[in-house]
Structures are given as structure tokens and as C-alpha cells.
Design a protein around this motif. Structure first.
Motif, PDB file in Angstrom:
ATOM      1  N   PHE A  23       0.823  -1.201   0.000  1.00  0.00           N
ATOM      2  CA  PHE A  23       0.000   0.000   0.000  1.00  0.00           C
ATOM      3  C   PHE A  23       0.860   1.255   0.000  1.00  0.00           C
ATOM      4  CE2 PHE A  23      -2.415  -3.417   1.860  1.00  0.00           C
ATOM      5  CZ  PHE A  23      -3.652  -3.298   1.260  1.00  0.00           C
ATOM      6  N   ASP A  24       0.861   1.946  -1.113  1.00  0.00           N
ATOM      7  CA  ASP A  24       1.467   3.270  -1.218  1.00  0.00           C
ATOM      8  C   ASP A  24       2.805   3.356  -0.490  1.00  0.00           C
ATOM      9  OD1 ASP A  24       1.407   5.740  -2.327  1.00  0.00           O
ATOM     10  OD2 ASP A  24       0.372   6.689  -0.665  1.00  0.00           O
ATOM     11  N   PRO A  25       3.823   2.609  -0.948  1.00  0.00           N
ATOM     12  CA  PRO A  25       5.121   2.640  -0.266  1.00  0.00           C
ATOM     13  C   PRO A  25       5.766   4.017  -0.330  1.00  0.00           C
ATOM     14  CG  PRO A  25       5.306   1.604  -2.411  1.00  0.00           C
ATOM     15  CD  PRO A  25       3.837   1.804  -2.169  1.00  0.00           C
ATOM     16  N   LEU A  26       6.580   4.318   0.670  1.00  0.00           N
ATOM     17  CA  LEU A  26       7.253   5.610   0.714  1.00  0.00           C
ATOM     18  C   LEU A  26       8.240   5.764  -0.431  1.00  0.00           C
ATOM     19  CD1 LEU A  26       7.952   5.856   4.556  1.00  0.00           C
ATOM     20  CD2 LEU A  26       6.120   6.961   3.252  1.00  0.00           C
ATOM     21  N   SER A  27       8.845   4.653  -0.856  1.00  0.00           N
ATOM     22  CA  SER A  27       9.814   4.676  -1.946  1.00  0.00           C
ATOM     23  C   SER A  27       9.944   3.270  -2.515  1.00  0.00           C
ATOM     24  CB  SER A  27      11.170   5.165  -1.441  1.00  0.00           C
ATOM     25  OG  SER A  27      11.729   4.223  -0.532  1.00  0.00           O
ATOM     26  N   LEU A  28      10.553   3.167  -3.693  1.00  0.00           N
ATOM     27  CA  LEU A  28      10.788   1.860  -4.282  1.00  0.00           C
ATOM     28  C   LEU A  28      11.766   1.064  -3.431  1.00  0.00           C
ATOM     29  CD1 LEU A  28      11.013   2.692  -8.095  1.00  0.00           C
ATOM     30  CD2 LEU A  28       9.063   1.864  -6.788  1.00  0.00           C
ATOM     31  N   GLU A  29      12.674   1.775  -2.780  1.00  0.00           N
ATOM     32  CA  GLU A  29      13.640   1.110  -1.906  1.00  0.00           C
ATOM     33  C   GLU A  29      12.914   0.455  -0.731  1.00  0.00           C
ATOM     34  OE1 GLU A  29      17.530  -0.039  -1.647  1.00  0.00           O
ATOM     35  OE2 GLU A  29      16.701   1.359  -3.120  1.00  0.00           O
ATOM     36  N   ALA A  30      11.973   1.191  -0.133  1.00  0.00           N
ATOM     37  CA  ALA A  30      11.205   0.652   0.985  1.00  0.00           C
ATOM     38  C   ALA A  30      10.328  -0.505   0.527  1.00  0.00           C
ATOM     39  CB  ALA A  30      10.340   1.754   1.604  1.00  0.00           C
ATOM     40  N   LEU A  31       9.737  -0.368  -0.656  1.00  0.00           N
ATOM     41  CA  LEU A  31       8.888  -1.424  -1.209  1.00  0.00           C
ATOM     42  C   LEU A  31       9.698  -2.705  -1.396  1.00  0.00           C
ATOM     43  CD1 LEU A  31       6.312  -2.492  -2.612  1.00  0.00           C
ATOM     44  CD2 LEU A  31       7.160  -1.474  -4.722  1.00  0.00           C
ATOM     45  N   SER A  32      10.872  -2.586  -1.999  1.00  0.00           N
ATOM     46  CA  SER A  32      11.719  -3.750  -2.251  1.00  0.00           C
ATOM     47  C   SER A  32      12.158  -4.410  -0.954  1.00  0.00           C
ATOM     48  CB  SER A  32      12.954  -3.322  -3.058  1.00  0.00           C
ATOM     49  OG  SER A  32      12.586  -2.720  -4.282  1.00  0.00           O
ATOM     50  N   HIS A  33      12.546  -3.598   0.017  1.00  0.00           N
ATOM     51  CA  HIS A  33      13.016  -4.129   1.301  1.00  0.00           C
ATOM     52  C   HIS A  33      11.897  -4.863   2.038  1.00  0.00           C
ATOM     53  CE1 HIS A  33      15.016  -4.428   5.156  1.00  0.00           C
ATOM     54  NE2 HIS A  33      13.985  -3.816   5.712  1.00  0.00           N
ATOM     55  N   ASN A  34      10.730  -4.232   2.120  1.00  0.00           N
ATOM     56  CA  ASN A  34       9.612  -4.838   2.851  1.00  0.00           C
ATOM     57  C   ASN A  34       9.124  -6.113   2.185  1.00  0.00           C
ATOM     58  OD1 ASN A  34       9.561  -2.829   4.814  1.00  0.00           O
ATOM     59  ND2 ASN A  34       8.165  -1.536   3.641  1.00  0.00           N
ATOM     60  N   TYR A  35       9.087  -6.104   0.849  1.00  0.00           N
ATOM     61  CA  TYR A  35       8.597  -7.280   0.141  1.00  0.00           C
ATOM     62  C   TYR A  35       9.556  -8.454   0.310  1.00  0.00           C
ATOM     63  CZ  TYR A  35       6.654 -10.288  -3.438  1.00  0.00           C
ATOM     64  OH  TYR A  35       6.096 -11.359  -4.093  1.00  0.00           O
ATOM     65  N   GLY A  36      10.837  -8.191   0.098  1.00  0.00           N
ATOM     66  CA  GLY A  36      11.826  -9.256   0.233  1.00  0.00           C
ATOM     67  C   GLY A  36      11.796  -9.887   1.606  1.00  0.00           C
ATOM     68  N   LYS A  37      11.746  -9.069   2.626  1.00  0.00           N
ATOM     69  CA  LYS A  37      11.717  -9.568   4.000  1.00  0.00           C
ATOM     70  C   LYS A  37      10.457 -10.378   4.261  1.00  0.00           C
ATOM     71  CE  LYS A  37      12.030  -7.961   8.779  1.00  0.00           C
ATOM     72  NZ  LYS A  37      12.104  -6.771   9.659  1.00  0.00           N
ATOM     73  N   LYS A  38       9.325  -9.887   3.758  1.00  0.00           N
ATOM     74  CA  LYS A  38       8.032 -10.535   4.010  1.00  0.00           C
ATOM     75  C   LYS A  38       7.978 -11.939   3.400  1.00  0.00           C
ATOM     76  CE  LYS A  38       4.750  -8.686   5.431  1.00  0.00           C
ATOM     77  NZ  LYS A  38       4.176  -8.573   6.795  1.00  0.00           N
ATOM     78  N   ILE A  39       8.373 -12.103   2.154  1.00  0.00           N
ATOM     79  CA  ILE A  39       8.222 -13.410   1.513  1.00  0.00           C
ATOM     80  C   ILE A  39       9.261 -14.413   2.012  1.00  0.00           C
ATOM     81  CG2 ILE A  39       7.170 -12.409  -0.544  1.00  0.00           C
ATOM     82  CD1 ILE A  39       9.780 -12.918  -2.016  1.00  0.00           C
ATOM     83  N   VAL A  40      10.459 -13.942   2.319  1.00  0.00           N
ATOM     84  CA  VAL A  40      11.480 -14.851   2.839  1.00  0.00           C
ATOM     85  C   VAL A  40      11.059 -15.364   4.214  1.00  0.00           C
ATOM     86  CG1 VAL A  40      13.847 -15.015   3.678  1.00  0.00           C
ATOM     87  CG2 VAL A  40      13.385 -13.879   1.511  1.00  0.00           C
ATOM     88  N   GLU A  41      10.565 -14.476   5.068  1.00  0.00           N
ATOM     89  CA  GLU A  41      10.078 -14.895   6.389  1.00  0.00           C
ATOM     90  C   GLU A  41       8.930 -15.891   6.258  1.00  0.00           C
ATOM     91  OE1 GLU A  41       8.989 -11.307   8.359  1.00  0.00           O
ATOM     92  OE2 GLU A  41      11.039 -10.858   9.026  1.00  0.00           O
ATOM     93  N   SER A  42       8.056 -15.671   5.265  1.00  0.00           N
ATOM     94  CA  SER A  42       6.914 -16.559   5.071  1.00  0.00           C
ATOM     95  C   SER A  42       7.362 -17.950   4.642  1.00  0.00           C
ATOM     96  CB  SER A  42       5.970 -15.965   4.013  1.00  0.00           C
ATOM     97  OG  SER A  42       4.863 -16.802   3.785  1.00  0.00           O
ATOM     98  N   MET A  43       8.326 -18.035   3.737  1.00  0.00           N
ATOM     99  CA  MET A  43       8.802 -19.337   3.262  1.00  0.00           C
ATOM    100  C   MET A  43       9.493 -20.120   4.378  1.00  0.00           C
ATOM    101  SD  MET A  43      10.135 -18.774  -0.663  1.00  0.00           S
ATOM    102  CE  MET A  43      11.323 -17.485  -0.241  1.00  0.00           C
ATOM    103  N   VAL A  44      10.246 -19.407   5.207  1.00  0.00           N
ATOM    104  CA  VAL A  44      10.918 -20.069   6.329  1.00  0.00           C
ATOM    105  C   VAL A  44       9.898 -20.523   7.360  1.00  0.00           C
ATOM    106  CG1 VAL A  44      12.518 -19.739   8.244  1.00  0.00           C
ATOM    107  CG2 VAL A  44      13.065 -18.804   5.991  1.00  0.00           C
TER     108      VAL A  44
END
Length: 211
Positions: free
Chosen positions: A180-201
Motif C-alpha cells: 500500500f502506497d510505499p514511501l519509496s521503491l527502496e522501501a517497497l523492495s526491502h519490505n517485500y523481500g523480507k516478508k516473503i522470505v520470512e513466510s517461506m521459512v
């Protein structure tokens, strides 16, 4: 009133969570394993996002690496053109040569801009505070009804990621998310990467290396 304002503020912040998982799927035959090398492949169809693909791949590679897993981005492995001009046999041969046994795809399915109206007065005021006094009641309700609000535009990103096991040649895991409306592409990339990796583990799809 201060307590009410604080509660409203907390609820508003909670409603603006930057990323949430909407659904996941796990192969019933999947057995959590430690991959030797995972290649991260991002696909984005919106040219206006610039180098979102490169950033997304780099962040996910970093998240996997911090867990002790070896990973590489397709951008680093093959450059900006990725698999252009290659067939399946050539791609799989390239992966085999690079020691890759897992593929994690990251796809930006859609991006929507949504406009909504925010009223000027959203704070709840208990009627007991002013209802016994006409002018207090009138003034409060007048401001709530006639004071102009404003329109706000948010951008929603819809993502899907799949983990493929190259040894068994099967899909092991799939996850869908909304940002939802990320502050920046950097924040979007960081949050997404962390979220899916944590989910798979968490779901036992990826087994971490033993220390």
C-alpha cells in the motif's frame, strides 16, 4: 478527547500497513530443504518503475543471504535482458552450470491508483460532551458536516512470488501480497523481500543452513 484521538491515530496507522500477505499455497509434497543456490527472477511490466526489478532482486538476495543461504539475482547473472533469445534447455543448462537448484520468481501483477475522500473531521466526539448545549452541538456538527475534506490518492502494488525446485521440477510455494502506497521503491523492495522470505521459512518451505 486526547485518549480518543490517540486511539484513532493508532487505528489509522495500523490501517496503512505497507505490506500484507493475501494468500499462500504450499505443495503437499514439498519437503523443506536447504538450497545450494537460489536465483531470484523479477518481472515488472511498468517501465515507469525504473530499476525496480534490479532493486527487488537485490533485496531478496540480501534477505536470503542473511539467513545463510546462497542466492544470486538474474540481473547480476544475466544482465538486463535476462532470458531474451534463450529457450528452456539453454536456461536450465545455464542454471545447472551456475549450481542453481532453486528459482524464486517475483512478479508485479498489477498496480492501481485509487482516489478516496478524507473528511475534515474524523474524530469521534461523545455526544454527552456537548448535546445538552445547543450552540456546542450546532458548532460541532456544523464543522463536521460543512468543513471541506480532501481527496487522497494511494497506489496499490499486487505481487506474486513462486519458488520452483529445479531438482524435482515442481512448484513448491506461491505467495500473493499487496503493498500500500510505499514511501519509496527502496522501501517497497526491502519490505517485500523480507516478508516473503520470512513466510517461506515460517511455512517450512526453505530449510536454513545449520550453524
Amino acid at each position: 478527547m486526547k485518549k480518543i484521538s490517540a486511539v484513532v491515530g493508532i487505528l489509522f496507522i495500523a490501517s496503512c500497513a505497507p505490506m500484507k500477505i493475501t494468500s499462500t499455497w504450499t505443495n503437499t509434497t514439498a519437503v523443506g530443504r536447504t538450497y545450494e543456490n537460489i536465483v531470484v527472477v523479477a518481472l515488472t511490466k511498468f517501465e515507469s518503475e525504473g530499476n525496480l526489478r534490479e532493486r527487488m532482486e537485490e533485496h531478496i538476495v540480501g534477505d536470503l543471504s542473511r539467513l545463510g543461504l546462497k542466492a544470486v539475482s538474474s540481473y547480476k547473472l544475466m544482465g538486463p535482458t535476462s532470458f531474451k533469445g534463450m529457450n528452456e534447455i539453454q536456461v536450465l543448462r545455464l542454471f545447472e552450470t551456475a549450481g542453481i537448484d532453486g528459482v524464486l520468481t517475483v512478479v508485479l501483477l498489477d498496480k492501481k491508483r485509487e482516489q478516496y475522500y478524507i473528511p475534515a473531521r474524523v474524530m469521534y466526539s461523545p455526544y454527552a460532551v456537548y448535546q445538552n448545549n445547543f450552540w456546542g452541538y450546532y458548532g460541532t456538527m456544523y464543522n463536521r458536516i460543512y468543513e471541506p475534506g480532501y481527496y487522497s490518492v494511494d497506489t496499490r502494488y499486487f505481487w506474486e512470488s513462486n519458488l520452483y525446485d529445479l531438482k524435482s521440477k515442481t512448484l513448491q510455494y506461491s505467495i500473493q501480497t499487496q503493498a500500500f502506497d510505499p514511501l519509496s521503491l527502496e522501501a517497497l523492495s526491502h519490505n517485500y523481500g523480507k516478508k516473503i522470505v520470512e513466510s517461506m521459512v515460517k511455512d517450512g518451505v526453505i530449510k536454513l543452513l545449520k550453524n
